[in-house]
Scaffold this motif. Structure first.
Motif, short mmCIF file in Angstrom:
data_model
loop_
_atom_site.label_atom_id
_atom_site.label_comp_id
_atom_site.label_asym_id
_atom_site.label_seq_id
_atom_site.Cartn_x
_atom_site.Cartn_y
_atom_site.Cartn_z
N ALA A 46 29.62 9.55 -88.85
CA ALA A 46 29.33 10.98 -88.86
C ALA A 46 28.81 11.39 -87.49
O ALA A 46 27.98 10.69 -86.90
CB ALA A 46 28.29 11.30 -89.94
N MET A 47 29.31 12.52 -86.99
CA MET A 47 28.83 12.99 -85.71
C MET A 47 27.47 13.66 -85.88
O MET A 47 27.31 14.52 -86.74
CB MET A 47 29.82 13.98 -85.09
N VAL A 48 26.51 13.23 -85.07
CA VAL A 48 25.16 13.77 -85.20
C VAL A 48 24.77 14.67 -84.03
O VAL A 48 23.77 15.39 -84.10
CB VAL A 48 24.13 12.63 -85.34
N SER A 49 25.56 14.65 -82.93
CA SER A 49 25.21 15.49 -81.79
C SER A 49 26.43 15.75 -80.93
O SER A 49 27.30 14.89 -80.78
CB SER A 49 24.12 14.83 -80.94
N ALA A 50 26.49 16.95 -80.37
CA ALA A 50 27.54 17.30 -79.40
C ALA A 50 26.90 17.73 -78.08
O ALA A 50 27.49 18.49 -77.32
CB ALA A 50 28.42 18.42 -79.96
N ASP A 51 25.71 17.21 -77.81
CA ASP A 51 24.99 17.55 -76.59
C ASP A 51 25.65 16.87 -75.40
O ASP A 51 25.70 15.64 -75.31
CB ASP A 51 23.54 17.08 -76.72
N ARG A 52 26.17 17.66 -74.47
CA ARG A 52 26.88 17.12 -73.33
C ARG A 52 26.00 16.23 -72.46
O ARG A 52 26.48 15.32 -71.79
CB ARG A 52 27.46 18.27 -72.47
N ARG A 53 24.70 16.47 -72.46
CA ARG A 53 23.81 15.69 -71.61
C ARG A 53 23.81 14.21 -71.97
O ARG A 53 23.50 13.36 -71.13
CB ARG A 53 22.38 16.24 -71.71
N LEU A 54 24.17 13.90 -73.21
CA LEU A 54 24.17 12.51 -73.64
C LEU A 54 25.30 11.71 -73.01
O LEU A 54 25.24 10.48 -72.95
CB LEU A 54 24.28 12.42 -75.17
N ARG A 55 26.36 12.42 -72.57
CA ARG A 55 27.51 11.71 -72.01
C ARG A 55 28.06 12.43 -70.78
O ARG A 55 29.27 12.50 -70.57
CB ARG A 55 28.62 11.58 -73.07
N GLY A 56 27.16 12.97 -69.95
CA GLY A 56 27.61 13.62 -68.74
C GLY A 56 28.25 12.63 -67.78
O GLY A 56 27.79 11.48 -67.66
N ARG A 57 29.34 13.02 -67.12
CA ARG A 57 30.08 12.18 -66.19
C ARG A 57 30.57 10.91 -66.87
O ARG A 57 30.42 9.80 -66.37
CB ARG A 57 29.21 11.81 -64.99
N THR A 58 31.20 11.07 -68.03
CA THR A 58 31.63 9.90 -68.80
C THR A 58 32.67 9.07 -68.08
O THR A 58 32.81 7.89 -68.35
CB THR A 58 32.19 10.34 -70.16
N HIS A 59 33.46 9.69 -67.18
CA HIS A 59 34.45 8.92 -66.45
C HIS A 59 33.79 7.97 -65.45
O HIS A 59 34.42 7.03 -64.97
CB HIS A 59 35.38 9.88 -65.69
N TYR A 60 32.53 8.22 -65.15
CA TYR A 60 31.86 7.46 -64.10
C TYR A 60 30.91 6.42 -64.68
O TYR A 60 30.95 5.26 -64.32
CB TYR A 60 31.12 8.45 -63.20
#
Length: 211
Positions: free
Chosen positions: A15-29
């Motif tokens: 189950a998805m519990v968060s869509a906060d971008r800060r948790l995965r910022g710059r995921t390609h890096y």
């Protein structure tokens, strides 16, 4: 956008519990997170920001600029036997905490991430390179310190024999093929985003933009 998912049955259902971008910022890096060994609802997220949750990801607390090891945090270790002890590796070296991240102590390691390396034709030749989060630098391949004869062992190269030559991360530091006093350096400003070209003169130890 970032998304945090949680499973309560060993991964059979999520189950998805968060869509906060800060948790995965710059995921390609880079992106990492670590869960406290003594509290399944407490986790730390390492990305461009340093963020934590204390309610299983429902809400997040951005610690960037307040209580955080550094900027650009890459990896984390939490003592499995003591959740108060943790270590974070980042662009500025390494930081550790013994109070669950309330405060951090930074350790400056004698290492650097180099992007490009060049040499010139002098004897002994010089080495040029540009490093992560810092200016380009140059230094000799041989100090000639303590060398009494041709077959003697090479001497040490002190840190003081290296110096900055303008430029910066993601760019280049290239010696001029005609005038060994001139170094062409790029990548100033915020990494490659600076996008400028500089001309460094060894005689004056000054640089100017020549773009």
């Amino acid at each position: 956008n970032g998304s945090l998912w949680r499973s309560e049955d060993g991964g059979d259902n999520w189950a998805m519990v968060s869509a906060d971008r800060r948790l995965r910022g710059r995921t390609h890096y880079y992106t990492r997170f670590a869960v406290s060994p003594d509290n399944e609802n407490e986790a730390f997220f390492l990305a461009a920001e340093f963020t934590k949750t204390v309610d299983g990801g429902q809400t997040s607390i951005d610690l960037t600029g307040r209580v955080a090891p550094s900027g650009d945090n890459h990896d984390m270790w939490i003592d499995p036997a003591n959740g108060e002890r943790m270590v974070v590796a980042h662009d500025d070296g390494m930081s550790f905490s013994i109070n669950r991240g309330k405060s951090w102590h930074q350790i400056q390691l004698p290492i650097a991430q180099m992007y490009h390396v060049a040499t010139d034709n002098q004897v002994p030749y010089n080495v040029y390179g540009n490093r992560q989060d810092g200016p380009s630098s140059m230094g000799p391949s041989h100090s000639r310190l303590g060398k009494q004869s041709e077959d003697a062992a090479a001497g040490p190269i002190p840190r003081g024999m290296w110096h900055s030559v303008a430029g910066g991360e993601s760019g280049w530091a290239i010696p001029d093929p005609v005038d060994s006093n001139i170094v062409w350096a790029t990548g100033t400003g915020f990494g490659s985003l600076g996008g400028t070209v500089e001309r460094f003169d060894q005689r004056t130890r000054q640089a100017r933009e020549v773009e």
